[in-house]
Design an enzyme around this catalytic site. Structure first.
Site, PDB file in Angstrom:
ATOM      1  N   ALA A 103       1.275   9.734  -9.457  1.00 36.11           N
ATOM      2  CA  ALA A 103       2.466   8.879  -9.463  1.00 36.11           C
ATOM      3  C   ALA A 103       2.366   7.957 -10.666  1.00 36.11           C
ATOM      4  CB  ALA A 103       2.504   8.059  -8.181  1.00 36.11           C
ATOM      5  N   GLY A 157      -0.630  12.251  -6.921  1.00 30.12           N
ATOM      6  CA  GLY A 157       0.675  12.860  -6.684  1.00 30.12           C
ATOM      7  C   GLY A 157       0.844  14.178  -7.409  1.00 30.12           C
ATOM      8  N   GLU A 186      -0.640  16.626  -5.247  1.00 30.57           N
ATOM      9  CA  GLU A 186       0.226  16.726  -4.069  1.00 30.57           C
ATOM     10  C   GLU A 186       1.464  17.569  -4.356  1.00 30.57           C
ATOM     11  OE1 GLU A 186       0.081  12.427  -3.540  1.00 30.57           O
ATOM     12  OE2 GLU A 186      -0.416  12.776  -1.441  1.00 30.57           O
ATOM     13  N   GLU A 193      -6.775   8.355  -5.323  1.00 26.01           N
ATOM     14  CA  GLU A 193      -6.031   7.154  -4.944  1.00 26.01           C
ATOM     15  C   GLU A 193      -6.928   6.021  -4.455  1.00 26.01           C
ATOM     16  OE1 GLU A 193      -5.166  10.222  -4.291  1.00 26.01           O
ATOM     17  OE2 GLU A 193      -3.014  10.505  -4.448  1.00 26.01           O
TER      18      GLU A 193
END
Ligand code: T1G
Length: 682
Positions: free
Chosen positions: A62, A101, A104, A124
C-alpha cells in the site's frame, strides 16, 4: 505511459501498473486497476488477465504515505473484493519485492507466477500494522495457519523457490511476462477464498508465547495472530471484516505512527542536505582494516560479505592469524545457522588477507582503523596509512568519541578523512554513524553513504563532537542513571524501569555487558568539567576494584554464568558517594526514573540538532532506535516527544533544572522554541 495500462494479445489481457519507484498501491493505481478490470470483465474477447508491473518491482505494498488520511475508494480491500468477483482467470506476474498489499494483490489473483529472483512477504508488522487487504485470511487458506503465522509475525519475505514449494507460486520463470501469458491460456478461475484452513486453539496461544520476548510491547504481531485464528474459525467474509476492523485500529495507533515515522526517517537519514545525489563517488573494492580486535573483525566481515577484498593488518603475525580465525568463526556460525552457504563463506574467506606490513595496504581504496581508543595511537596509525595510501584512497576511523578533525591532522589528506563509526557487534548492528570533519569533501561523504547502502547499513551523518550523536546522547542517559543510583534508586529498579519502558535492557545491564571500564577509560581523558563526576563515581570505584562487568564476573550485578543477581558492593558505594557529595537519598518513583533518563536524551537530541551535529531530529530517532534499541513503537526519542507533548517535556526539564541545576538540564533553545510554537493543550 499511464499509471495503469492494458494490452490484449491472443485473448490474454495484460494490465500493467507503472507507479515508480516501487509501484505502491496509491489511489490512482487502485482506481486504474479497478477500471481496467471492469472493462475486461465485459470484454468477451478476453479469456484471462495478467497483472504485471513496470519498473524494478511488483507492487511493494500500500502507499504508506496515505495512512492516517481518510480512505478513498476504491480502497485496497474494495479492490480485492472486485477481484474476487472477477469472472475470468487472474494471474499475477511478480518480480522484485511483492510485499504487503502487493503480495495481497497476488493472493487475490487465482494464480501467481514469480520471477526467479523475486520475493514475496507481508512486512506490515514493521510498520506497526498487520496485513489489511486479505493477507491474514488468504495466506492461511493457501499454506496453513502455522506457516502463515511465521511469515506475518516475522515480516520476513520468502524467495521464489520457497514460494513455489509452499504453493504460493504456481510457476517460477526467468521470462516472466511471456511465461505468465502462456500460463494464463488454459486456466480456470480458482479463488483462495473458497479454500478452508483449520488449526487447533493451542497453535495460536503457543505462537503468542513463542514471540512474546521478541515482540514485547508491540501490538501488531498479536493482532495478526488473532486474525489468522479467525481465518480458521469463521467464514471468509467474517474474517475479512475482523481483519479490516483490527487493521484500522492499528493504523490509528501511536505504535504504527511511530513505526511509520521510523520507516521514512531511515530513508531520509540517507540523504545529505547540501550534497547533490548525483555527486561523484569513488569506487571501493579493496578495503584495509587496521586492528584485528572484535570491532576490526566485525568491520571486515561487513566488507567481505558485500563482495569486497579486505586486507587486515595487525601488529604481529600471531595477532593477524588470530583475527583471521575470529572472522572464520563468525562465518562458520552464519553457515551453521543457515544464514549463508559454505560457498559464500569460502568466497568471503578467499577475499581476506592478513598482514603486519602497511606496505601491503597501498592498493586499498578505503582504509579504516579500529585500534585502541587513544588519540595518539590513532594519529600514529593514520599517519602510517597516509604514507602508503594511493591517491584518492579514503582514510576512515572507527572511533566512538574522539575528535576526528584533530586526528586528520596526522595525514596529508584531510579532505579524504572521515569517521565510519560501527556499533558492536559491527557485522550485526545496522547503524553506521558517518562522521564528517570540517574538511571532509562532499565526494568522500557521498562515497561513504553509497558504501553504507552496499554493506546494508543504515547511515546517519554526524558532525564532530564528543561521542558524535549516539554516544553523546547515551552518556546523558548514563549520567542520570548514575545520579539516580546515588539518590536512592537501586540498580535493579533503574534497569527494570527502562526495560519496562521498552529498552532491550537497562543501562547498568548494558554497561556490564559492554564492560564498565570502556566508559571509565574514555572519561579519564576528559577534563573534570566535561562531565558530572558524581554520576560515574560508582562506575570508577567498581572498575578500580576489578569489577568490570560480565567479563570479570561482577560489575553492577554479580554473575553466575549468564544468571545475574544483586551486587551488594554497589549499594555500599552508592551510599558512600552520596555522603561524599552530600546527596540526599530517598525512594524514587519509576516515573521519575523514566523521565530523568528519557528527557535527558530528548534535551541532548535537540542540542545536537541546533549545533548542526545532526541534520534533523528524525536522524536522532534513527540513531537511537538502531544503535540502542529505543522501542520502535515509540518512534525514537524525538518522535516520542510529540506523543508526550512538547510543553509537558519542557515543563519537566525546567523542573529538573530548578532541582538539579541547569549545568546539564538547561533546556535546549530549540526545544523552548518548538514548545512555544506548539499548539497542543497541556
Ligand atoms: N509506500 C510509499 N512509498 C514507499 C513504499 C510504500 N509502500 N515503499 C517504498 N517507498 C518509497 C521510499 O520511501 C523511498 O522514497 C522509495 O520508495 C524507495 O524506497 C494493506 C497495509 C520495497 C524493499 O512495508 O521495504 O501494504 O526516499 O529506498 O531500498 O496489507 O522500499 O526515494 O523518496 O526503501 O530499493 C507494506 C516498504 C506496506 C514495503 C525497496 N510494504 N518498502 O527498497 O528502496 S503496508 C512495505 C520497502 C501494506 C497492506 C499493508 C522498500 C523496498 P524516497 P527504498 P529499496
Amino acid at each position: 505511459m499511464s499509471i495503469v495500462s492494458t494490452s490484449i494479445n491472443d485473448n490474454i489481457a495484460v494490465v500493467t501498473i507503472d507507479n515508480p519507484p516501487v509501484n505502491a498501491l496509491s489511489h490512482a493505481v487502485r482506481d486504474g486497476v479497478s477500471k481496467a478490470l471492469s472493462e475486461l470483465n465485459n470484454n468477451d474477447t478476453v479469456n484471462a488477465v495478467v497483472i504485471h508491473c513496470a519498473g524494478r518491482t511488483f507492487c511493494a505494498g500500500a502507499d504508506i504515505t496515505e495512512f492516517g488520511k481518510p480512505p478513498v475508494s476504491p480502497t485496497l480491500p474494495e479492490l480485492m473484493a472486485e477481484m474476487d468477483e472477477f469472472s475470468k482467470p487472474l494471474i499475477a506476474a511478480m518480480h522484485g519485492t511483492a510485499l504487503g498489499g502487493g503480495f495481497e494483490v497476488g493472493l487475490a489473483c487465482h494464480y501467481r507466477v514469480m520471477d526467479g529472483r523475486a520475493k514475496v512477504g507481508l512486512p506490515e508488522v514493521n510498520l506497526g500494522l498487520m496485513p489489511g487487504a486479505g493477507g491474514t485470511q488468504r495466506l492461511p487458506r493457501l499454506i496453513g495457519a502455522e506457516k502463515s503465522l511465521e511469515m506475518i509475525t516475522s515480516g520476513k519475505p520468502i524467495k521464489a523457490e520457497k514460494a513455489l514449494s509452499l504453493g504460493v507460486a504456481d510457476l517460477v520463470s526467468d521470462d516472466l511476462l511471456c511465461d505468465a501469458i502462456n500460463f494464463a491460456k488454459d486456466k480456470t478461475v480458482r479463488r483462495i477464498r473458497d479454500l478452508k484452513c483449520d488449526a487447533g486453539e493451542e497453535l495460536f496461544a503457543d505462537f503468542k508465547k513463542k514471540i512474546a520476548r521478541k515482540s514485547r510491547g508491540f501490538l501488531a504481531p498479536f493482532a495478526a495472530i488473532d486474525a489468522v485464528k479467525v481465518a480458521c474459525d469463521l467464514d471468509f467474509d467474517a474474517g475479512i471484516e475482523f481483519e479490516r476492523e483490527k487493521f484500522m485500529e492499528l493504523v490509528a495507533s501511536s505504535h504504527s505512527k511511530a513505526q511509520r515515522h521510523l520507516f521514512f526517517a531511515e530513508r531520509q537519514a540517507a540523504k545529505v542536505d547540501g550534497i547533490d545525489k548525483n555527486t561523484a563517488t569513488r569506487d571501493i573494492n579493496n578495503v584495509a582494516v587496521v586492528g584485528g580486535g572484535i570491532m576490526g573483525c566485525g568491520i571486515a566481515v561487513n566488507f567481505l560479505s558485500s563482495g569486497m577484498a579486505v586486507t587486515l593488518l595487525e601488529i604481529t603475525g600471531d595477532a593477524a592469524n588470530a583475527a583471521k580465525q575470529k572472522i572464520e568463526k563468525i562465518y562458520a556460525s552464519n553457515v551453521s545457522k543457515g544464514r549463508m552457504t559454505d560457498t559464500q563463506m569460502a568466497a568471503a574467506m578467499n577475499a581476506l588477507s592478513v598482514t603486519t606490513s602497511y606496505d601491503d595496504l597501498s592498493d586499498s581504496d578505503l582504509m579504516i582503523e579500529a585500534v585502541f581508543e587513544d588519540m595518539n595511537i590513532k594519529k600514529e596509525v593514520l599517519s602510517k596509512l597516509d604514507n602508503v595510501a594511493k591517491d584518492g584512497a579514503i582514510i576512515a576511523t572507527n572511533t566512538s568519541f574522539l575528535d576526528i578533525d584533530e586526528m586528520a591532522t596526522a595525514t596529508s589528506r584531510v579532505s579524504d578523512v572521515i569517521g565510519l563509526h560501527f556499533f558492536s557487534p559491527a557485522h550485526i548492528m545496522p547503524l553506521l554513524e558517518i562522521v564528517k570533519t570540517d574538511n571532509t569533501s562532499n565526494e568522500v561523504i557521498a562515497t561513504a553513504f553509497k558504501l553504507a547502502k552496499k554493506i546494508r547499513k543504515t547511515p546517519v551523518l554526524s558532525g564532530v563532537c564528543y561521542g558524535f550523536i549516539a554516544n553523546r546522547m547515551s552518556s546523558c542517559y548514563g549520567r542520570e542513571a548514575g545520579l539516580l543510583l546515588l539518590e536512592g534508586a537501586s540498580v535493579e529498579q533503574v534497569d527494570q524501569t527502562m526495560y519496562d519502558f521498552g529498552m532491550p535492557m537497562g543501562m547498568f545491564s548494558m554497561l556490564d555487558m559492554a564492560g564498565i571500564d570502556i566508559g571509565v577509560m574514555a572519561r579519564s581523558k576528559l577534563s573534570d568539567d566535561a562531565y558530572d563526576k558524581r554520576a560515574f563515581s560508582v562506575h570508577a570505584a567498581l572498575v578500580d576494584a576489578g569489577h568490570k562487568g560480565q567479563k570479570t564476573g561482577a560489575g553492577f550485578y554479580e554473575y553466575d554464568g549468564r544468571d545475574k543477581k544483586k551486587h551488594a558492593l554497589v549499594e555500599e558505594l552508592a551510599e558512600e558517594f552520596a555522603k561524599k557529595y552530600n546527596i540526599k537519598r530517598d525512594d524514587i518513583s519509576s516515573k521519575e526514573i523514566e523521565e530523568r533518563c528519557i528527557f535527558a536524551l530528548i534535551n541532548e537530541g535537540y542540542k545536537i540538532v541546533e549545533e548542526g551535529i545532526a541534520q534533523r531530529t528524525s536522524d536522532i530517532d534513527v540513531v537511537y532506535a538502531f544503535a540502542f534499541g529505543f522501542p520502535r513503537y515509540k518512534g525514537g526519542p524525538m518522535h516520542y516527544v510529540e506523543h508526550l507533548g512538547l510543553k509537558y517535556v519542557l515543563k519537566r526539564i525546567n523542573e529538573f533544572a530548578a532541582k538539579y541545576g541547569d549545568r546539564w538540564w538547561r533546556p535546549s533553545p530549540l526545544l523552548v522554541k518548538l514548545a512555544e510554537e506548539s499548539e497542543e493543550n497541556v
